[in-house]
Design an enzyme around this catalytic site. Structure first.
Site, PDB file in Angstrom:
ATOM      1  N   SER A   1       0.784  -1.236   0.000  1.00  9.36           N
ATOM      2  CA  SER A   1       0.000   0.000   0.000  1.00  9.36           C
ATOM      3  C   SER A   1       0.818   1.290   0.000  1.00  9.36           C
ATOM      4  CB  SER A   1      -0.960   0.016   1.195  1.00  9.36           C
ATOM      5  OG  SER A   1      -0.256   0.035   2.417  1.00  9.36           O
TER       6      SER A   1
ATOM      7  N   LYS B   1      -5.752   4.524   8.438  1.00  9.76           N
ATOM      8  CA  LYS B   1      -4.677   5.321   7.848  1.00  9.76           C
ATOM      9  C   LYS B   1      -4.997   6.805   7.868  1.00  9.76           C
ATOM     10  CE  LYS B   1      -2.621   1.652   5.156  1.00  9.76           C
ATOM     11  NZ  LYS B   1      -2.052   1.215   3.867  1.00  9.76           N
TER      12      LYS B   1
END
Length: 369
Positions: A259, A304
């Site tokens: 990611s 996140k």
């Protein structure tokens, strides 16, 4: 014993039993929570995250760099056993998410296998980030066919190794990864095929200098085996490796998964471009990236965005496929910016740098425009 005392004692014993059960009863869940963020333009563990040589880099010494932070998610390990109390605490914690254990770790996967898979995905994301960044800057990137993996106890085991560069099979030049299987399967099982390769260590040493591997070739004869469908095989998976025109190293340990690809790519573009892409702003983000610069979705988006906000981010580059989920609970003070490609992200950074943020593509919850 008075009835009231007996009732109180029974209730107390039941409560103790429930507390013990909550501690002792394992539940098949895992927890995700915000992890640290790392500025791809800065240092980590006392060394630059991005190290580029053989090409001019920017900004020059002493100039501000701004932030292009990759974000992470903390997860409980594959062998961690959560109890009922911990699961309830996680469900009540706004900044954590409790998910079924199999969501993060497929059934039967060991801790070692999970670590290996994460490490491989992280390594591949770095290579794709480099290719995408150089493509964005119109800097040519070469490629070559390599041994991606070797099947244990098959004919090639011990003779070929992951990372070996395949130059030819039976004297015929390899131009694409698919050529390898075509040439091997021309044989009958039990016949020998000859691979011309550059060993992985030789190739890696050459590539580190920004050069295409050429010397050090070896010819290796391998007796083919019979596959389930009757074809001749040697037991390898051929893949494609990039050849970069100058060395680009990404120094970041203890991180796994794919990611961080987008933020690595943007960091490389910033380093190779005069000026400052962020304008000194604190930008964080996430997203996988492929060689062509397409940005893909990731897991744990809400964790996140919280981690980015907590570390000071003002803007968050969000994969368009994650936008609806991220917009459901956007941390206060954080602007979500929707991106589908590295080109989208570069354009957004130009707007952020100039202060012209009114036209930034934003994320909205599902069902809203």
């Amino acid at each position: 014993m008075p009835r009231r005392t007996a009732t109180l004692l029974a209730s107390t014993l039941m409560l103790i039993a429930l507390l013990c059960a909550g501690v002792l009863i394992p539940v098949p869940y895992a927890e995700m929570s915000p992890g640290p963020t790392v500025n791809t333009l800065g240092d980590h563990d006392n060394e630059p995250v991005l190290q580029i040589s053989g090409h001019p880099t920017y900004p020059e010494h002493g100039q501000p760099t701004g932030h292009l932070n990759m974000t992470t998610v903390r997860v409980t390990g594959p062998d961690y056993t959560m109890n009922l109390f911990e699961a309830f605490a996680g469900w009540l914690d706004h900044d954590a998410t409790v998910v079924p254990h199999k969501t993060l770790y497929p059934e039967g996967q060991t801790a070692e296998q999970a670590d290996q898979e994460n490490a491989e995905e992280f390594s591949q994301s770095q290579e794709s980030a480099k290719a995408a960044a150089l493509g964005q800057l119109h800097i040519p990137v070469g490629s070559q066919t390599v041994v991606a993996s070797v099947v244990k106890d098959k004919p090639a085991d011990g003779l070929l190794h992951a990372g070996d560069v395949i130059k030819a099979v039976d004297g015929k030049q390899i131009k694409a990864a698919g050529d390898v299987a075509k040439l091997v399967t021309r044989h009958k099982p039990g016949e020998k095929t000859v691979f011309t390769v550059i060993p992985a260590k030789v190739a890696a040493a050459t590539e580190k200098k920004g050069k295409k591997p050429a010397g050090g070739q070896k010819q290796i004869a391998i007796t083919t085996a019979k596959a389930d469908d009757g074809r001749a095989v040697v037991g390898i998976q051929a893949g494609v490796d990039h050849i970069f025109p100058f060395p680009i190293d990404i120094k970041l340990a203890d991180v796994g998964g794919p990611s961080a690809g987008l933020m690595f790519a943007l960091g490389i573009v910033d380093k190779l471009t005069p000026g400052n892409m962020t304008g000194g702003k604190f930008v964080a983000g996430t997203g996988t990236i492929d060689d062509k610069g397409n940005v893909g979705p990731i897991g744990g988006i809400s964790m996140k965005t919280v981690g980015a906000r907590d570390n000071g981010a003002q803007f968050f580059l969000t994969p368009k496929a994650n936008c609806a989920a991220a917009a459901k609970d956007t941390p206060k003070g954080l602007t979500l910016v929707k991106v589908g490609t590295i080109g989208d992200a570069v354009k957004a950074l130009k707007k952020i740098s100039s202060g012209d943020t009114a036209g930034l593509p934003s994320c909205s919850p599902a069902g809203r425009s």
